[in-house]
Design a protein around this motif. Structure first.
Motif, PDB file in Angstrom:
ATOM      1  N   LYS A 170      24.445 -17.459  26.063  1.00 25.62           N
ATOM      2  CA  LYS A 170      25.063 -18.373  25.084  1.00 25.62           C
ATOM      3  C   LYS A 170      26.078 -17.674  24.198  1.00 25.62           C
ATOM      4  O   LYS A 170      26.183 -17.949  23.000  1.00 25.62           O
ATOM      5  N   LEU A 171      26.865 -16.788  24.772  1.00 26.42           N
ATOM      6  CA  LEU A 171      27.851 -16.037  23.998  1.00 26.42           C
ATOM      7  C   LEU A 171      29.210 -16.701  24.116  1.00 26.42           C
ATOM      8  O   LEU A 171      29.688 -16.975  25.216  1.00 26.42           O
ATOM      9  N   ALA A 172      29.839 -16.979  22.983  1.00 25.25           N
ATOM     10  CA  ALA A 172      31.189 -17.528  23.007  1.00 25.25           C
ATOM     11  C   ALA A 172      32.115 -16.537  23.696  1.00 25.25           C
ATOM     12  O   ALA A 172      31.974 -15.322  23.547  1.00 25.25           O
ATOM     13  N   ASP A 173      33.060 -17.062  24.448  1.00 28.15           N
ATOM     14  CA  ASP A 173      33.958 -16.203  25.217  1.00 28.15           C
ATOM     15  C   ASP A 173      35.410 -16.542  24.900  1.00 28.15           C
ATOM     16  O   ASP A 173      35.856 -17.648  25.191  1.00 28.15           O
ATOM     17  N   PRO A 174      36.145 -15.586  24.279  1.00 23.52           N
ATOM     18  CA  PRO A 174      35.728 -14.268  23.812  1.00 23.52           C
ATOM     19  C   PRO A 174      34.866 -14.365  22.550  1.00 23.52           C
ATOM     20  O   PRO A 174      34.991 -15.341  21.804  1.00 23.52           O
ATOM     21  N   PRO A 175      34.020 -13.369  22.306  1.00 24.84           N
ATOM     22  CA  PRO A 175      33.092 -13.425  21.168  1.00 24.84           C
ATOM     23  C   PRO A 175      33.813 -13.404  19.826  1.00 24.84           C
ATOM     24  O   PRO A 175      34.736 -12.608  19.614  1.00 24.84           O
ATOM     25  N   PHE A 176      33.387 -14.277  18.909  1.00 25.46           N
ATOM     26  CA  PHE A 176      34.024 -14.362  17.596  1.00 25.46           C
ATOM     27  C   PHE A 176      33.961 -13.042  16.839  1.00 25.46           C
ATOM     28  O   PHE A 176      34.909 -12.662  16.150  1.00 25.46           O
ATOM     29  N   GLY A 177      32.810 -12.337  16.916  1.00 25.00           N
ATOM     30  CA  GLY A 177      32.658 -11.100  16.154  1.00 25.00           C
ATOM     31  C   GLY A 177      33.705 -10.065  16.515  1.00 25.00           C
ATOM     32  O   GLY A 177      34.222  -9.352  15.647  1.00 25.00           O
ATOM     33  N   ILE A 178      34.026  -9.953  17.801  1.00 23.89           N
ATOM     34  CA  ILE A 178      35.050  -8.998  18.231  1.00 23.89           C
ATOM     35  C   ILE A 178      36.392  -9.357  17.614  1.00 23.89           C
ATOM     36  O   ILE A 178      37.118  -8.489  17.098  1.00 23.89           O
ATOM     37  N   LEU A 179      36.727 -10.635  17.649  1.00 25.30           N
ATOM     38  CA  LEU A 179      38.017 -11.076  17.110  1.00 25.30           C
ATOM     39  C   LEU A 179      38.090 -10.845  15.603  1.00 25.30           C
ATOM     40  O   LEU A 179      39.121 -10.406  15.082  1.00 25.30           O
ATOM     41  N   GLU A 180      37.002 -11.129  14.902  1.00 27.96           N
ATOM     42  CA  GLU A 180      36.980 -10.948  13.454  1.00 27.96           C
ATOM     43  C   GLU A 180      37.125  -9.477  13.081  1.00 27.96           C
ATOM     44  O   GLU A 180      37.895  -9.118  12.178  1.00 27.96           O
ATOM     45  N   ALA A 181      36.370  -8.606  13.762  1.00 24.17           N
ATOM     46  CA  ALA A 181      36.432  -7.176  13.456  1.00 24.17           C
ATOM     47  C   ALA A 181      37.820  -6.618  13.723  1.00 24.17           C
ATOM     48  O   ALA A 181      38.353  -5.823  12.936  1.00 24.17           O
ATOM     49  N   MET A 182      38.433  -7.034  14.838  1.00 25.31           N
ATOM     50  CA  MET A 182      39.769  -6.546  15.160  1.00 25.31           C
ATOM     51  C   MET A 182      40.801  -7.075  14.174  1.00 25.31           C
ATOM     52  O   MET A 182      41.758  -6.366  13.816  1.00 25.31           O
ATOM     53  N   ALA A 183      40.636  -8.313  13.700  1.00 25.22           N
ATOM     54  CA  ALA A 183      41.551  -8.851  12.686  1.00 25.22           C
ATOM     55  C   ALA A 183      41.464  -8.044  11.405  1.00 25.22           C
ATOM     56  O   ALA A 183      42.453  -7.930  10.659  1.00 25.22           O
ATOM     57  N   CYS A 184      40.285  -7.451  11.145  1.00 27.88           N
ATOM     58  CA  CYS A 184      40.110  -6.579   9.981  1.00 27.88           C
ATOM     59  C   CYS A 184      40.609  -5.159  10.245  1.00 27.88           C
ATOM     60  O   CYS A 184      40.431  -4.270   9.396  1.00 27.88           O
ATOM     61  N   GLY A 185      41.220  -4.942  11.406  1.00 23.73           N
ATOM     62  CA  GLY A 185      41.769  -3.633  11.722  1.00 23.73           C
ATOM     63  C   GLY A 185      40.710  -2.594  12.029  1.00 23.73           C
ATOM     64  O   GLY A 185      40.911  -1.400  11.779  1.00 23.73           O
ATOM     65  N   ARG A 186      39.582  -3.033  12.594  1.00 17.50           N
ATOM     66  CA  ARG A 186      38.497  -2.109  12.920  1.00 17.50           C
ATOM     67  C   ARG A 186      38.575  -1.688  14.381  1.00 17.50           C
ATOM     68  O   ARG A 186      39.086  -2.409  15.243  1.00 17.50           O
ATOM     69  N   ILE A 187      38.030  -0.503  14.677  1.00 16.54           N
ATOM     70  CA  ILE A 187      37.879  -0.055  16.061  1.00 16.54           C
ATOM     71  C   ILE A 187      36.635  -0.702  16.638  1.00 16.54           C
ATOM     72  O   ILE A 187      35.549  -0.602  16.077  1.00 16.54           O
ATOM     73  N   VAL A 188      36.803  -1.391  17.752  1.00 13.06           N
ATOM     74  CA  VAL A 188      35.725  -2.107  18.408  1.00 13.06           C
ATOM     75  C   VAL A 188      35.321  -1.375  19.676  1.00 13.06           C
ATOM     76  O   VAL A 188      36.177  -0.914  20.436  1.00 13.06           O
ATOM     77  N   LEU A 189      34.009  -1.267  19.891  1.00 17.17           N
ATOM     78  CA  LEU A 189      33.445  -0.751  21.138  1.00 17.17           C
ATOM     79  C   LEU A 189      32.612  -1.872  21.742  1.00 17.17           C
ATOM     80  O   LEU A 189      31.602  -2.279  21.161  1.00 17.17           O
ATOM     81  N   SER A 190      33.051  -2.404  22.885  1.00 21.95           N
ATOM     82  CA  SER A 190      32.376  -3.546  23.477  1.00 21.95           C
ATOM     83  C   SER A 190      32.123  -3.334  24.960  1.00 21.95           C
ATOM     84  O   SER A 190      32.868  -2.626  25.635  1.00 21.95           O
ATOM     85  N   SER A 191      31.096  -4.000  25.454  1.00 22.64           N
ATOM     86  CA  SER A 191      30.861  -4.009  26.894  1.00 22.64           C
ATOM     87  C   SER A 191      32.001  -4.724  27.599  1.00 22.64           C
ATOM     88  O   SER A 191      32.594  -5.666  27.075  1.00 22.64           O
ATOM     89  N   ASP A 192      32.274  -4.299  28.816  1.00 24.02           N
ATOM     90  CA  ASP A 192      33.335  -4.893  29.642  1.00 24.02           C
ATOM     91  C   ASP A 192      32.747  -6.113  30.355  1.00 24.02           C
ATOM     92  O   ASP A 192      32.390  -6.061  31.529  1.00 24.02           O
ATOM     93  N   VAL A 193      32.624  -7.215  29.623  1.00 30.21           N
ATOM     94  CA  VAL A 193      32.053  -8.444  30.171  1.00 30.21           C
ATOM     95  C   VAL A 193      32.965  -9.618  29.833  1.00 30.21           C
ATOM     96  O   VAL A 193      33.815  -9.539  28.939  1.00 30.21           O
ATOM     97  N   LEU A 194      32.784 -10.723  30.586  1.00 28.27           N
ATOM     98  CA  LEU A 194      33.503 -11.960  30.328  1.00 28.27           C
ATOM     99  C   LEU A 194      34.996 -11.691  30.171  1.00 28.27           C
ATOM    100  O   LEU A 194      35.590 -10.949  30.945  1.00 28.27           O
ATOM    101  N   SER A 195      35.633 -12.261  29.144  1.00 23.55           N
ATOM    102  CA  SER A 195      37.072 -12.073  28.944  1.00 23.55           C
ATOM    103  C   SER A 195      37.384 -10.976  27.935  1.00 23.55           C
ATOM    104  O   SER A 195      38.531 -10.834  27.496  1.00 23.55           O
ATOM    105  N   VAL A 196      36.365 -10.179  27.565  1.00 23.21           N
ATOM    106  CA  VAL A 196      36.569  -9.137  26.557  1.00 23.21           C
ATOM    107  C   VAL A 196      37.732  -8.198  26.892  1.00 23.21           C
ATOM    108  O   VAL A 196      38.537  -7.857  26.016  1.00 23.21           O
ATOM    109  N   PRO A 197      37.905  -7.760  28.172  1.00 22.97           N
ATOM    110  CA  PRO A 197      39.012  -6.839  28.462  1.00 22.97           C
ATOM    111  C   PRO A 197      40.398  -7.428  28.207  1.00 22.97           C
ATOM    112  O   PRO A 197      41.366  -6.679  28.085  1.00 22.97           O
TER     113      PRO A 197
END
Length: 383
Positions: A287-314
């Protein structure tokens, strides 16, 4: 002429903490300057003192334990939006029942079914009914990612579809001062942040904590911060995780908070982190939104994100360009990923690239323009 859009969903209401409700809230906020937005949703005991900015009208349907009954009730409620408006945008309701019920009630608006999570294998059992609904009742599908996977097999070549990326308010989610609570308590440590539920498909806790233990024993000064929702995570689950950190002798490098954060608090914690991790267990996290909201929010804050290579994340997180990717969630891979993220010599550039990627593709004005164009194309097509 201003397009009238009625968003429809079982749980698209305060406290706006599920994927469907977050998506709906943000779509209303970003579209309200260019479209007239209303909402049909199930009633609840939660107050409406935090309505999405720009929402013109709310129509309530009675709640039901049956999603099928809820869908029919929502079709009646949606009819109250001036006959449904020009577009009925379905987010999180039974479209196969809502759509024909709406047409039988005389609703004239075009029906758009929004897909924002991976294809569920259980959906195969309703394949024939979906094809029937697609042909006669559903006018278009909207996807939050161009990587729609097995949905390609479900939709005929004639099925209209368009891309509606998850909107992020980049004037709100942006680099700023972090959480003073954490920065003052640990100024010399690198911060690894995970924010989300303690579900096995979202957070493989044993692998993550063992990777942190290895890094600490190798001399890396870091602290793992986990923020999990009080409404979605039990006290017992948190106690087990705290005990595991003690068993691994990393309790001093570990902070766990069970709390429901405001959006402003989320931004503060994102900005306190050196690396924000999303160690999803693929290929299709539950039940994970694709792409995940948390990744988008963290990147909008200019943070370095480390995520699994799943769904549309790449599509969003490019290795070494806008963030870093894990190929799996083993202890070895998580350890290497955290180390790679912390020791990169191009951190500043990656952080700028991360924010630029979100502003370019997911900011409110961009999503509003793309979505309005799709609506207008749908409305102008009489076929």
């Amino acid at each position: 002429m201003t397009v009238k859009v009625c968003f429809v969903g079982d749980d698209v209401r305060p406290p706006w903490n599920h994927a469907s409700s977050i998506l709906t809230k943000r779509l209303i906020e970003c579209l309200s300057p260019v479209a007239e937005c209303s909402l049909a949703t199930a009633s609840s005991g939660v107050g409406w003192n935090h309505e999405p900015a720009g929402l013109k009208r709310v129509m309530f349907a009675g709640m039901s334990s049956s999603q099928s009954i809820s869908a029919v009730r929502l079709s009646v409620a949606a009819r109250g939006a001036g006959g449904g408006g020009d577009v009925l945008h379905l987010v999180g309701t039974n479209a196969l029942l809502f759509s024909p019920a709406s047409k039988l009630l005389g609703v004239k608006g075009r029906i758009v079914r929004h897909i924002f999570t991976p294809y569920d294998a259980k959906d195969r059992t309703v394949g024939p009914f979906r094809r029937l609904a697609n042909r006669f009742f559903i006018d278009s599908y909207a996807f939050t990612t161009p990587r729609i996977g097995r949905w390609n097999d479900e939709l005929s070549p004639r099925t209209k579809r368009f891309l509606v990326r998850p909107p992020i308010n980049c004037d709100f989610y942006r680099p700023q001062a972090g959480s003073a609570e954490f920065e003052l308590s640990n100024p010399n440590f690198k911060t690894i942040l995970y924010m989300g539920p303690l579900m096995p498909t979202r957070f493989p806790q044993e692998a993550v904590l063992r990777a942190v233990k290895r890094l600490v024993e190798s001399g890396i000064k870091l602290r793992l911060v986990i923020l999990t929702s009080a409404s979605r995570t039990t006290i017992e689950a948190c106690e087990r995780l705290l005990q595991f950190s003690t068993d691994l002798s990393i309790a001093k490098n570990f902070l766990l908070k069970r709390v429901d954060l405001t959006e402003q608090e989320r931004i503060g914690w994102y900005n306190s982190a050196d690396v924000v991790i999303f160690p999803y267990v693929g290929p299709d996290p539950e039940k994970l939104a694709d792409p995940p909201f948390g990744i988008l929010e963290a990147m909008a804050c200019g943070r370095i994100v480390l995520s699994s290579d799943v769904l549309s994340v790449p599509e969003v997180v490019e290795e070494g360009v806008t963030g870093f990717l894990l190929q799996n969630t083993t202890v070895d891979e998580i350890e290497r990923g955290i180390l790679r993220s912390l020791q990169t010599t191009g951190a500043g550039k990656i952080e700028r690239n991360a924010r630029e990627r979100i502003v370019e593709r997911f900011d409110y004005p961009r999503v509003a323009t793309d979505t309005l164009n799709a609506y207008n194309e749908l409305l102008s097509n009489n076929g």
